[in-house]
Design an enzyme around this catalytic site. Structure first.
Site, mmCIF file in Angstrom:
data_model
loop_
_atom_site.group_PDB
_atom_site.id
_atom_site.type_symbol
_atom_site.label_atom_id
_atom_site.label_comp_id
_atom_site.label_asym_id
_atom_site.label_seq_id
_atom_site.Cartn_x
_atom_site.Cartn_y
_atom_site.Cartn_z
ATOM 1 N N ASP A 14 0.868 -1.132 -0.111
ATOM 2 C CA ASP A 14 -0.081 0.008 -0.103
ATOM 3 C C ASP A 14 0.983 1.373 -0.077
ATOM 4 O O ASP A 14 1.667 1.353 0.950
ATOM 5 C CB ASP A 14 -1.003 -0.133 1.330
ATOM 6 C CG ASP A 14 -2.063 0.901 1.317
ATOM 7 O OD1 ASP A 14 -2.254 1.561 0.198
ATOM 8 O OD2 ASP A 14 -2.787 1.216 2.241
ATOM 9 N N ASP A 108 -2.767 2.396 -6.241
ATOM 10 C CA ASP A 108 -1.832 2.531 -5.069
ATOM 11 C C ASP A 108 -1.852 1.418 -4.353
ATOM 12 O O ASP A 108 -1.162 1.540 -3.161
ATOM 13 C CB ASP A 108 -2.077 3.850 -4.191
ATOM 14 C CG ASP A 108 -3.309 4.004 -3.580
ATOM 15 O OD1 ASP A 108 -4.198 3.232 -4.178
ATOM 16 O OD2 ASP A 108 -3.508 4.843 -2.761
ATOM 17 N N GLU A 109 -2.352 0.233 -4.614
ATOM 18 C CA GLU A 109 -2.176 -0.838 -3.562
ATOM 19 C C GLU A 109 -2.514 -2.058 -4.401
ATOM 20 O O GLU A 109 -3.411 -2.056 -5.475
ATOM 21 C CB GLU A 109 -3.017 -0.746 -2.475
ATOM 22 C CG GLU A 109 -4.701 -0.824 -2.707
ATOM 23 C CD GLU A 109 -5.645 -0.805 -1.499
ATOM 24 O OE1 GLU A 109 -5.234 -1.603 -0.609
ATOM 25 O OE2 GLU A 109 -6.556 0.097 -1.505
#
Length: 368
Positions: A14, A108-109
């Protein structure tokens, strides 16, 4: 552990305050300052906040006006999705150096299954550390990670040592970890569910574990069995590298309410153009068009229609959006408009061999 399935090695990566961190990366003068991505103007809503802004209580989905009251020194910056996408692709390329079992959740993860990995490294913790180091070296951004036996625990663990840290929950530590965990830290327990659990005396994982499955189903419905399992470390969901997109959308919130349908059509033209761009980028088309309307009083209305053929062009999208707009009278002035396409032509994609099958019969030496 109370599951008979093979134990896997899952990493949840993350990125730390991704949108805000990208802004600080591209403009070093913003480093160390409280910034908010989006949220400018009188009606803007914040997309992300830097850690410096979060210390003042600024959070995503908060109105820019409220955020400014909480943090008078707050700096608003524009979103830059092309830049987010560019860096996300670099990050994802690093993931694939270790495994093809990568399940992106957003820009983003992502989840990674490294039970069997390209480096032949038995330590998922070492792999997570290497990935974070490479992300920093190649993008200048910090990432945090959670490492454990399933997706649920890895997701929870990735938040423990943020920012720029990682947390490993080894098989023998899973139950003690979950039992001591604050119930609000359980992924999927939001504000409403947290308060509901508090009312039933459930404050930690240990409290949750004391409740029978019958009790949990009675008070939490279909989610009851899920909560019963996860507090015992049972979560069977595999990392799925082929996540099929079900819909694609774009929307805009206006600085001033709109009451004229002519003005609405002008705004919808731009929204339809963005939907067309996203459809083409994803190489898909859709049959169901939905017009989203949020009125002045925040009430939400959707109007949909399904076509006999797949479409992706702005012209055809607008042709049908006009029908939906004029389908019924507007109840009030409008603060937000959106267009989404669903029923996409990717519902039966060409399937590649499920790499996850390779690990089902692997006898693992548990080294986290």
């Amino acid at each position: 552990m109370e599951s008979d399935l093979p134990i896997r090695k899952i990493i949840h990566v993350d990125m730390d305050a991704y949108y805000a961190s990208v802004a600080q990366l591209d403009d070093p003068s913003l480093v160390g300052k409280p910034i908010a991505v989006g949220g400018g103007g009188t009606r803007g809503v914040i997309s992300a906040a830097s850690y410096e802004a979060r210390t003042f209580g600024v959070r995503s989905a908060m109105s820019g006006a409220l955020a400014k009251k909480l943090c008078p020194e707050l700096i608003f910056v524009r979103t830059n999705f092309e830049r987010y996408q560019e860096l996300s692709e670099k990050i994802r390329a690093i993931f694939f150096e270790y495994t093809d079992l990568v399940e992106p959740l957003s820009l983003d993860e992502a989840y990674l299954d490294v039970t069997v990995n390209k480096k032949g490294n038995p330590s998922a913790s070492m792999i997570a550390a290497e990935i974070r180091e490479k992300i920093k070296a190649r993008t200048g951004l910090n990432a945090s990670a959670g490492i454990s036996i399933n997706k649920f625990i890895a997701k929870v663990a990735s938040d423990i040592n943020k920012p720029n840290g990682q947390k490993t929950v080894a098989p023998e530590d899973v139950l003690p970890f979950l039992e001591t965990l604050d119930i609000k830290k359980f992924y999927g327990v939001g504000k409403v569910m947290k308060e509901k659990m508090y009312r039933h005396g459930i404050y930690t994982g240990a409290d949750l574990k004391k409740k029978s499955v019958a009790f949990l189903q009675e008070h939490f419905g279909k989610s009851g069995a899920y909560y019963y399992d996860i507090v015992r470390g049972i979560h069977h969901s595999q990392v799925k590298p082929e996540r099929t997109r079900k819909s694609l959308a774009a929307e805009r919130t206006f600085s001033e309410n709109i009451s004229s349908e002519i003005f609405m059509l002008e705004r919808l033209e731009n929204i339809a153009l963005e939907v067309e761009r996203r459809l083409k980028k994803s190489k898909v088309a859709g049959r169901t068009i939905t017009l989203k309307i949020k009125y002045r009083d925040f009430t939400l209305q959707t109007r949909s229609k399904t076509l006999p053929l797949y479409i992706s062009s702005k012209e055809l999208i607008m042709e049908n959006v006009k029908d939906l707009l004029y389908q019924d009278e507007m109840r009030d002035s409008v603060r937000l408009l959106g267009i989404s396409m669903s029923n996409l032509n990717n519902e039966n994609p060409k399937k590649t061999k499920d790499i996850s099958e390779k690990i089902i019969d692997v006898q693992l030496k548990l080294d986290f």
